[in-house]
Design a protein around this motif. Structure first.
Motif, PDB file in Angstrom:
ATOM      1  N   LEU A 242       0.818  -1.210   0.000  1.00 41.74           N
ATOM      2  CA  LEU A 242       0.000   0.000   0.000  1.00 41.74           C
ATOM      3  C   LEU A 242       0.853   1.263   0.000  1.00 41.74           C
ATOM      4  O   LEU A 242       0.548   2.220  -0.724  1.00 41.74           O
ATOM      5  CB  LEU A 242      -0.955  -0.008   1.202  1.00 41.74           C
ATOM      6  N   ASP A 243       1.930   1.294   0.776  1.00 47.13           N
ATOM      7  CA  ASP A 243       2.785   2.486   0.805  1.00 47.13           C
ATOM      8  C   ASP A 243       3.368   2.771  -0.577  1.00 47.13           C
ATOM      9  O   ASP A 243       3.367   3.914  -1.042  1.00 47.13           O
ATOM     10  CB  ASP A 243       3.918   2.322   1.817  1.00 47.13           C
ATOM     11  N   GLN A 244       3.867   1.734  -1.254  1.00 47.51           N
ATOM     12  CA  GLN A 244       4.431   1.895  -2.590  1.00 47.51           C
ATOM     13  C   GLN A 244       3.372   2.404  -3.565  1.00 47.51           C
ATOM     14  O   GLN A 244       3.628   3.310  -4.358  1.00 47.51           O
ATOM     15  CB  GLN A 244       4.998   0.565  -3.086  1.00 47.51           C
ATOM     16  N   ALA A 245       2.177   1.821  -3.515  1.00 51.39           N
ATOM     17  CA  ALA A 245       1.113   2.204  -4.445  1.00 51.39           C
ATOM     18  C   ALA A 245       0.647   3.639  -4.189  1.00 51.39           C
ATOM     19  O   ALA A 245       0.485   4.422  -5.132  1.00 51.39           O
ATOM     20  CB  ALA A 245      -0.058   1.233  -4.346  1.00 51.39           C
TER      21      ALA A 245
ATOM     22  N   ASN B 129       2.640  10.686  -6.111  1.00 52.73           N
ATOM     23  CA  ASN B 129       3.827  11.417  -6.549  1.00 52.73           C
ATOM     24  C   ASN B 129       4.166  11.253  -8.024  1.00 52.73           C
ATOM     25  O   ASN B 129       4.852  12.104  -8.584  1.00 52.73           O
ATOM     26  CB  ASN B 129       5.023  11.035  -5.682  1.00 52.73           C
ATOM     27  N   VAL B 130       3.708  10.180  -8.660  1.00 50.82           N
ATOM     28  CA  VAL B 130       3.983   9.989 -10.085  1.00 50.82           C
ATOM     29  C   VAL B 130       2.776  10.385 -10.931  1.00 50.82           C
ATOM     30  O   VAL B 130       2.908  11.069 -11.936  1.00 50.82           O
ATOM     31  CB  VAL B 130       4.405   8.525 -10.382  1.00 50.82           C
ATOM     32  N   LEU B 131       1.569   9.952 -10.522  1.00 49.53           N
ATOM     33  CA  LEU B 131       0.383  10.188 -11.352  1.00 49.53           C
ATOM     34  C   LEU B 131      -0.435  11.407 -10.928  1.00 49.53           C
ATOM     35  O   LEU B 131      -1.311  11.832 -11.674  1.00 49.53           O
ATOM     36  CB  LEU B 131      -0.496   8.940 -11.367  1.00 49.53           C
TER      37      LEU B 131
ATOM     38  N   ILE C 173      -6.459   0.055   3.894  1.00 47.25           N
ATOM     39  CA  ILE C 173      -7.134   0.684   2.760  1.00 47.25           C
ATOM     40  C   ILE C 173      -6.713   2.147   2.657  1.00 47.25           C
ATOM     41  O   ILE C 173      -6.565   2.824   3.686  1.00 47.25           O
ATOM     42  CB  ILE C 173      -8.668   0.597   2.936  1.00 47.25           C
ATOM     43  N   ALA C 174      -6.572   2.618   1.428  1.00 48.29           N
ATOM     44  CA  ALA C 174      -6.346   4.041   1.171  1.00 48.29           C
ATOM     45  C   ALA C 174      -7.327   4.488   0.093  1.00 48.29           C
ATOM     46  O   ALA C 174      -7.585   3.745  -0.863  1.00 48.29           O
ATOM     47  CB  ALA C 174      -4.913   4.290   0.706  1.00 48.29           C
ATOM     48  N   MET C 175      -7.862   5.687   0.241  1.00 52.54           N
ATOM     49  CA  MET C 175      -8.738   6.267  -0.779  1.00 52.54           C
ATOM     50  C   MET C 175      -8.035   7.471  -1.376  1.00 52.54           C
ATOM     51  O   MET C 175      -7.565   8.349  -0.650  1.00 52.54           O
ATOM     52  CB  MET C 175     -10.089   6.690  -0.187  1.00 52.54           C
ATOM     53  N   LEU C 176      -7.960   7.460  -2.707  1.00 52.53           N
ATOM     54  CA  LEU C 176      -7.311   8.547  -3.428  1.00 52.53           C
ATOM     55  C   LEU C 176      -8.294   9.194  -4.385  1.00 52.53           C
ATOM     56  O   LEU C 176      -9.299   8.590  -4.762  1.00 52.53           O
ATOM     57  CB  LEU C 176      -6.113   8.013  -4.230  1.00 52.53           C
TER      58      LEU C 176
ATOM     59  N   ASP D 222       6.643   9.861 -22.637  1.00 52.28           N
ATOM     60  CA  ASP D 222       7.993  10.361 -22.337  1.00 52.28           C
ATOM     61  C   ASP D 222       8.172  10.517 -20.828  1.00 52.28           C
ATOM     62  O   ASP D 222       9.204  10.139 -20.279  1.00 52.28           O
ATOM     63  CB  ASP D 222       8.238  11.700 -23.028  1.00 52.28           C
ATOM     64  N   TYR D 223       7.179  11.074 -20.160  1.00 48.21           N
ATOM     65  CA  TYR D 223       7.241  11.234 -18.709  1.00 48.21           C
ATOM     66  C   TYR D 223       7.312   9.877 -18.012  1.00 48.21           C
ATOM     67  O   TYR D 223       8.155   9.650 -17.148  1.00 48.21           O
ATOM     68  CB  TYR D 223       6.027  12.030 -18.216  1.00 48.21           C
ATOM     69  N   LEU D 224       6.424   8.958 -18.381  1.00 50.87           N
ATOM     70  CA  LEU D 224       6.388   7.649 -17.725  1.00 50.87           C
ATOM     71  C   LEU D 224       7.680   6.861 -17.945  1.00 50.87           C
ATOM     72  O   LEU D 224       8.110   6.126 -17.061  1.00 50.87           O
ATOM     73  CB  LEU D 224       5.181   6.843 -18.214  1.00 50.87           C
ATOM     74  N   ARG D 225       8.313   7.023 -19.108  1.00 52.42           N
ATOM     75  CA  ARG D 225       9.597   6.345 -19.359  1.00 52.42           C
ATOM     76  C   ARG D 225      10.665   6.800 -18.369  1.00 52.42           C
ATOM     77  O   ARG D 225      11.609   6.068 -18.093  1.00 52.42           O
ATOM     78  CB  ARG D 225      10.080   6.602 -20.783  1.00 52.42           C
ATOM     79  N   SER D 226      10.528   7.997 -17.809  1.00 57.07           N
ATOM     80  CA  SER D 226      11.524   8.528 -16.875  1.00 57.07           C
ATOM     81  C   SER D 226      11.305   8.036 -15.445  1.00 57.07           C
ATOM     82  O   SER D 226      12.141   8.297 -14.579  1.00 57.07           O
ATOM     83  CB  SER D 226      11.511  10.062 -16.899  1.00 57.07           C
ATOM     84  N   VAL D 227      10.200   7.340 -15.204  1.00 66.22           N
ATOM     85  CA  VAL D 227       9.870   6.887 -13.855  1.00 66.22           C
ATOM     86  C   VAL D 227      10.460   5.496 -13.627  1.00 66.22           C
ATOM     87  O   VAL D 227      10.110   4.554 -14.342  1.00 66.22           O
ATOM     88  CB  VAL D 227       8.339   6.862 -13.639  1.00 66.22           C
ATOM     89  N   PRO D 228      11.343   5.349 -12.628  1.00 61.38           N
ATOM     90  CA  PRO D 228      11.933   4.040 -12.371  1.00 61.38           C
ATOM     91  C   PRO D 228      10.866   2.970 -12.109  1.00 61.38           C
ATOM     92  O   PRO D 228       9.914   3.202 -11.366  1.00 61.38           O
ATOM     93  CB  PRO D 228      12.785   4.268 -11.116  1.00 61.38           C
ATOM     94  N   GLY D 229      11.037   1.820 -12.760  1.00 60.53           N
ATOM     95  CA  GLY D 229      10.134   0.693 -12.541  1.00 60.53           C
ATOM     96  C   GLY D 229       8.928   0.651 -13.446  1.00 60.53           C
ATOM     97  O   GLY D 229       8.247  -0.369 -13.519  1.00 60.53           O
TER      98      GLY D 229
END
Length: 183
Positions: A24-27, A33-35, A68-71, A116-123
């Motif tokens: 959950l923390d990773q997601a 922070n990414v999306l 659970i987390a709600m975003l 292009d942005y997503l390609r710069s995100v590790p993983g």
């Protein structure tokens, strides 16, 4: 197929989409922070250590436990994330072709800039190259799938205004008018 009813009485909208994630923390970190999602709240553990509430209410093992987390993505989309621990838990994500297969699609102004942005995100792994549909009811749709660092399938897409399907129906897909980060 014609509808025989108007559906669920009093239905207003789809309130949220939910995904179970391995961490959950990773997601939450990725979606925020990414999306660009906003974390609204976290709860848990949700569990019933001696009864069968988890099975009756959530159709999981009675000894399952979840956080659970709600975003919130922009003004209209809520995403609920679950991290379960449970006896007998399957720990592989379904493919799109599997029963229960799914993906989350994000409409963007420019698919190539998003890639292009997503390609710069590790993983993050982009699947193939961006495609543009040239025929049929959604001709003009440009899209590409990608995988999150934990393997969840997602898509970025852009559907221009005036899609061909609109000639055959008055119904329209939801079309956001502004980027969610502009609100």
């Amino acid at each position: 197929m014609s509808r025989t009813t108007k559906g669920i009485p009093g239905a207003l909208a789809v309130h949220h989409v939910a995904e179970t994630v391995p961490n959950l923390d990773q997601a939450v970190n990725f979606f925020v922070n990414v999306l660009g999602a906003e974390l609204l709240y976290r709860i848990g553990p949700v569990e019933d250590k001696t009864g069968d509430w988890m099975t009756r209410q959530l159709n999981v093992n009675p000894r399952a436990s979840t956080h659970i987390a709600m975003l919130r993505f922009g003004p209209y989309t809520n995403l609920e994330l679950f991290e379960y621990t449970a006896p007998g838990q399957r720990q592989q994500l379904p493919r799109n072709s599997d029963w229960g297969g799914h993906h989350l699609a994000i409409g963007v102004e420019n698919v190539d800039a998003a890639v292009d942005y997503l390609r710069s995100v590790p993983g993050v792994k982009i699947l193939g190259e961006a495609q543009t549909i040239t025929e049929g009811p959604i001709a003009g749709d440009r899209w590409v799938y990608f995988l999150t660092p934990w393997g969840m399938q997602m898509e970025v897409l852009h559907m221009p205004k005036g899609m061909p399907y609109e000639q055959d129906t008055n119904a329209r897909l939801f079309d956001p008018s502004e980027p969610w980060d502009s609100r």
